[in-house]
Scaffold this motif. Sequence first.
Motif, mmCIF file in Angstrom:
data_model
loop_
_atom_site.group_PDB
_atom_site.id
_atom_site.type_symbol
_atom_site.label_atom_id
_atom_site.label_comp_id
_atom_site.label_asym_id
_atom_site.label_seq_id
_atom_site.Cartn_x
_atom_site.Cartn_y
_atom_site.Cartn_z
ATOM 1 N N ARG A 237 0.791 -1.219 0.000
ATOM 2 C CA ARG A 237 0.000 0.000 0.000
ATOM 3 C C ARG A 237 0.839 1.294 0.000
ATOM 4 O O ARG A 237 0.555 2.197 -0.779
ATOM 5 C CB ARG A 237 -0.971 -0.079 1.178
ATOM 6 C CG ARG A 237 -1.770 1.115 1.361
ATOM 7 C CD ARG A 237 -3.254 0.831 1.462
ATOM 8 N NE ARG A 237 -3.870 2.112 1.752
ATOM 9 C CZ ARG A 237 -4.060 3.024 0.811
ATOM 10 N NH1 ARG A 237 -3.779 2.750 -0.433
ATOM 11 N NH2 ARG A 237 -4.556 4.195 1.130
ATOM 12 N N PRO A 238 1.884 1.389 0.855
ATOM 13 C CA PRO A 238 2.660 2.632 0.862
ATOM 14 C C PRO A 238 3.189 2.978 -0.519
ATOM 15 O O PRO A 238 3.284 4.146 -0.887
ATOM 16 C CB PRO A 238 3.805 2.336 1.814
ATOM 17 C CG PRO A 238 3.430 1.163 2.590
ATOM 18 C CD PRO A 238 2.376 0.427 1.854
ATOM 19 N N TRP A 239 3.530 1.941 -1.286
ATOM 20 C CA TRP A 239 4.111 2.233 -2.600
ATOM 21 C C TRP A 239 3.075 2.770 -3.555
ATOM 22 O O TRP A 239 3.386 3.590 -4.416
ATOM 23 C CB TRP A 239 4.800 0.984 -3.145
ATOM 24 C CG TRP A 239 5.989 0.671 -2.298
ATOM 25 C CD1 TRP A 239 6.021 -0.157 -1.211
ATOM 26 C CD2 TRP A 239 7.274 1.266 -2.395
ATOM 27 N NE1 TRP A 239 7.257 -0.125 -0.628
ATOM 28 C CE2 TRP A 239 8.053 0.723 -1.332
ATOM 29 C CE3 TRP A 239 7.867 2.177 -3.255
ATOM 30 C CZ2 TRP A 239 9.379 1.079 -1.127
ATOM 31 C CZ3 TRP A 239 9.197 2.527 -3.057
ATOM 32 C CH2 TRP A 239 9.935 1.990 -2.006
ATOM 33 N N GLN A 240 1.828 2.313 -3.345
ATOM 34 C CA GLN A 240 0.757 2.898 -4.162
ATOM 35 C C GLN A 240 0.590 4.372 -3.806
ATOM 36 O O GLN A 240 0.486 5.231 -4.673
ATOM 37 C CB GLN A 240 -0.567 2.167 -3.911
ATOM 38 C CG GLN A 240 -0.624 0.832 -4.610
ATOM 39 C CD GLN A 240 -1.862 0.055 -4.212
ATOM 40 O OE1 GLN A 240 -2.602 0.452 -3.309
ATOM 41 N NE2 GLN A 240 -2.083 -1.057 -4.879
ATOM 42 N N THR A 241 0.585 4.634 -2.487
ATOM 43 C CA THR A 241 0.450 6.024 -2.049
ATOM 44 C C THR A 241 1.579 6.859 -2.615
ATOM 45 O O THR A 241 1.388 7.989 -3.052
ATOM 46 C CB THR A 241 0.481 6.089 -0.509
ATOM 47 O OG1 THR A 241 -0.368 5.081 -0.013
ATOM 48 C CG2 THR A 241 0.034 7.452 -0.027
ATOM 49 N N LEU A 242 2.784 6.270 -2.617
ATOM 50 C CA LEU A 242 3.936 6.996 -3.137
ATOM 51 C C LEU A 242 3.696 7.386 -4.592
ATOM 52 O O LEU A 242 4.007 8.496 -5.019
ATOM 53 C CB LEU A 242 5.196 6.133 -3.018
ATOM 54 C CG LEU A 242 6.487 6.888 -3.272
ATOM 55 C CD1 LEU A 242 6.738 7.863 -2.134
ATOM 56 C CD2 LEU A 242 7.656 5.943 -3.423
ATOM 57 N N GLY A 243 3.098 6.454 -5.339
ATOM 58 C CA GLY A 243 2.778 6.746 -6.731
ATOM 59 C C GLY A 243 1.847 7.942 -6.834
ATOM 60 O O GLY A 243 2.073 8.854 -7.623
ATOM 61 N N VAL A 244 0.819 7.932 -5.986
ATOM 62 C CA VAL A 244 -0.135 9.052 -5.979
ATOM 63 C C VAL A 244 0.595 10.347 -5.637
ATOM 64 O O VAL A 244 0.380 11.390 -6.260
ATOM 65 C CB VAL A 244 -1.271 8.793 -4.959
ATOM 66 C CG1 VAL A 244 -2.171 10.001 -4.854
ATOM 67 C CG2 VAL A 244 -2.067 7.572 -5.379
ATOM 68 N N LEU A 245 1.499 10.262 -4.658
ATOM 69 C CA LEU A 245 2.242 11.452 -4.234
ATOM 70 C C LEU A 245 3.080 12.006 -5.381
ATOM 71 O O LEU A 245 3.108 13.205 -5.626
ATOM 72 C CB LEU A 245 3.165 11.122 -3.056
ATOM 73 C CG LEU A 245 2.528 11.050 -1.677
ATOM 74 C CD1 LEU A 245 3.583 10.778 -0.621
ATOM 75 C CD2 LEU A 245 1.811 12.349 -1.364
ATOM 76 N N VAL A 246 3.766 11.103 -6.089
ATOM 77 C CA VAL A 246 4.630 11.575 -7.174
ATOM 78 C C VAL A 246 3.800 12.198 -8.290
ATOM 79 O O VAL A 246 4.165 13.232 -8.849
ATOM 80 C CB VAL A 246 5.513 10.421 -7.706
ATOM 81 C CG1 VAL A 246 6.234 10.825 -8.963
ATOM 82 C CG2 VAL A 246 6.516 10.010 -6.636
ATOM 83 N N GLY A 247 2.637 11.577 -8.559
ATOM 84 C CA GLY A 247 1.737 12.158 -9.556
ATOM 85 C C GLY A 247 1.311 13.553 -9.140
ATOM 86 O O GLY A 247 1.394 14.508 -9.908
ATOM 87 N N GLY A 248 0.885 13.666 -7.890
ATOM 88 C CA GLY A 248 0.458 14.964 -7.358
ATOM 89 C C GLY A 248 1.586 15.971 -7.418
ATOM 90 O O GLY A 248 1.381 17.138 -7.759
ATOM 91 N N LEU A 249 2.785 15.472 -7.119
ATOM 92 C CA LEU A 249 3.954 16.345 -7.130
ATOM 93 C C LEU A 249 4.145 16.979 -8.502
ATOM 94 O O LEU A 249 4.347 18.181 -8.637
ATOM 95 C CB LEU A 249 5.192 15.534 -6.752
ATOM 96 C CG LEU A 249 6.508 16.275 -6.799
ATOM 97 C CD1 LEU A 249 6.582 17.234 -5.642
ATOM 98 C CD2 LEU A 249 7.677 15.312 -6.758
ATOM 99 N N THR A 250 4.038 16.131 -9.543
ATOM 100 C CA THR A 250 4.230 16.641 -10.895
ATOM 101 C C THR A 250 3.223 17.736 -11.207
ATOM 102 O O THR A 250 3.583 18.822 -11.657
ATOM 103 C CB THR A 250 4.064 15.491 -11.916
ATOM 104 O OG1 THR A 250 4.691 14.347 -11.378
ATOM 105 C CG2 THR A 250 4.651 15.853 -13.240
#
Lengths: 248, 219
Positions: free
Chosen positions: A178-191
Amino acid sequence: MARPIVDSGDHAVLRPDPRLLILTVSVWIVLLILLRHPRGLVAAALAALILARALGVPWRLLGRRALALNGLLALWFPLLAFESFAPSAWPWSLSAERTLLFATVVLRANAILLLAQGLAGSMDAATMSCALMGLRCPPKLAHLMLLAARNLEILRDEWHTLYRAASLRGFRLTFRRRPWQTLGVLVGGLTLRSLDRADTILMAMKCRGYQGRVHILRRFRYHGADLVFVLIMLIAGSIIHWLDSTGG
Amino acid sequence: MEPLFSLTGIVFGHTSERPVFNGIDLTLNPSDRVALTGSNGSGKTTLLYLMVGLVRPQSGVLVAFGRHRRKEADFHEVRLRAGLLFDNSDSQLFCATVEDDVAFGPFNLGWPRARVEAAVRDTLERLDVATCRDRSPAELSYGEKRLVALATILAMEPDVMLLDEPTNGLDDSHVDTMVRALQTTKCALLVASHDRIFLKRVTTQCIRLDQGRIVSGSL
Ligand SMILES: Nc1ncnc2c1ncn2[C@@H]1O[C@H](COP(=O)(O)OP(=O)(O)OP(=O)(O)O)[C@@H](O)[C@H]1O
Ligand SMILES: [Mg+2]
């Protein structure tokens, strides 16, 4: 205290004039590209490390960046260092010559990374742009560098904000999925957020009449210490060149 | 006297199905002090953006400082003479130090160095943030950022200031400082805000955005 493009400590031993630092780092990068012998490259990488430390870049940061770079390079090792991957050539053998070549690539990349860290860690975006203009660099290029540096700063800020927002709601990087999925969301949001902010900042700059040229109040002046800096760099450069040219 | 801004029949929407403005008429004269009110999402920020060309209308005529403005190049002069205070100071401040940020606009106006230095010093003092001079805008408190952001446009001596929620997040003493600075400028003001007490202190007229049009309002 002005905020540099990348995080750095306040423990800089050396504070050369920004124009001088840009020039020196450019010359050294050329030198690094020209070096052929591993002996010269080892010396140059060491010198770059000393310079980055003297400019105040903390070990922690250097370590993190080096890890990322070398991790990436390690992926290339098998492709570059083995003679051939043909099934008929099994067992595949390491080529000494190619391994050496790979080592020089690694050394060179690391030395350039260290120099770039030292440069970006010791000045902020506006100072860099002004220093470039002071070096008679074309305004278009200075503008590009300014925006690139600014956007790096934004990326860092937004990452901190997003990461903090997520940790406040209990996010932690662990080895579950799960954390890695969240990380994906975070990186998307970051962009998205960074693009958005970069946009507004350019708008704000235009609102105050920006047309590609930045001025700062501080005036650049060469000091006695700058002469010492140039001398040290010249001597170090000559030693490295000598090591390189006398190597077998 | 020639109006600073004169907008006629401005139509604009971020998306075609949901227009923000359907026919805005607005005239802003020199030394006008106008409050711009309207509910959240009524388009106050968008209107200010539109006036300095950060968004372009789908139709309608925008005349600023006596000339019809359409293209990006037309707006360079508008932006130098109309100072926009963004609702978010983080996007307004982008230099390494406060003084460089305040000096940015005046340098772009082509002022000589001595005049820029004087403008930076005076403006920071006027807004009570002279002690922040050498600090990085990123590390200032929210209220300090707000005042520094105002300083960056005040230092340019604009003909009109377009202020977006200037008092958001300010304590009473910071608001007082801001009010004093605004009351002593001679430039025209268009202030978008939900802070009625503040609006009463700095403005003399009021308009309201409602259903994509401008109607007269009261405080
Ligand atoms: N970038 C955008 N893309 C799409 N729609 C947008 C965008 N920016 C604003 N809008 C929409 O345009 C409308 C007007 O927004 P605006 O920010 O101008 O309102 P406002 O009056 O400033 O509100 P507030 O009082 O909350 O600041 C809103 O409905 C908003 O959702
Ligand atoms: Mg708004």
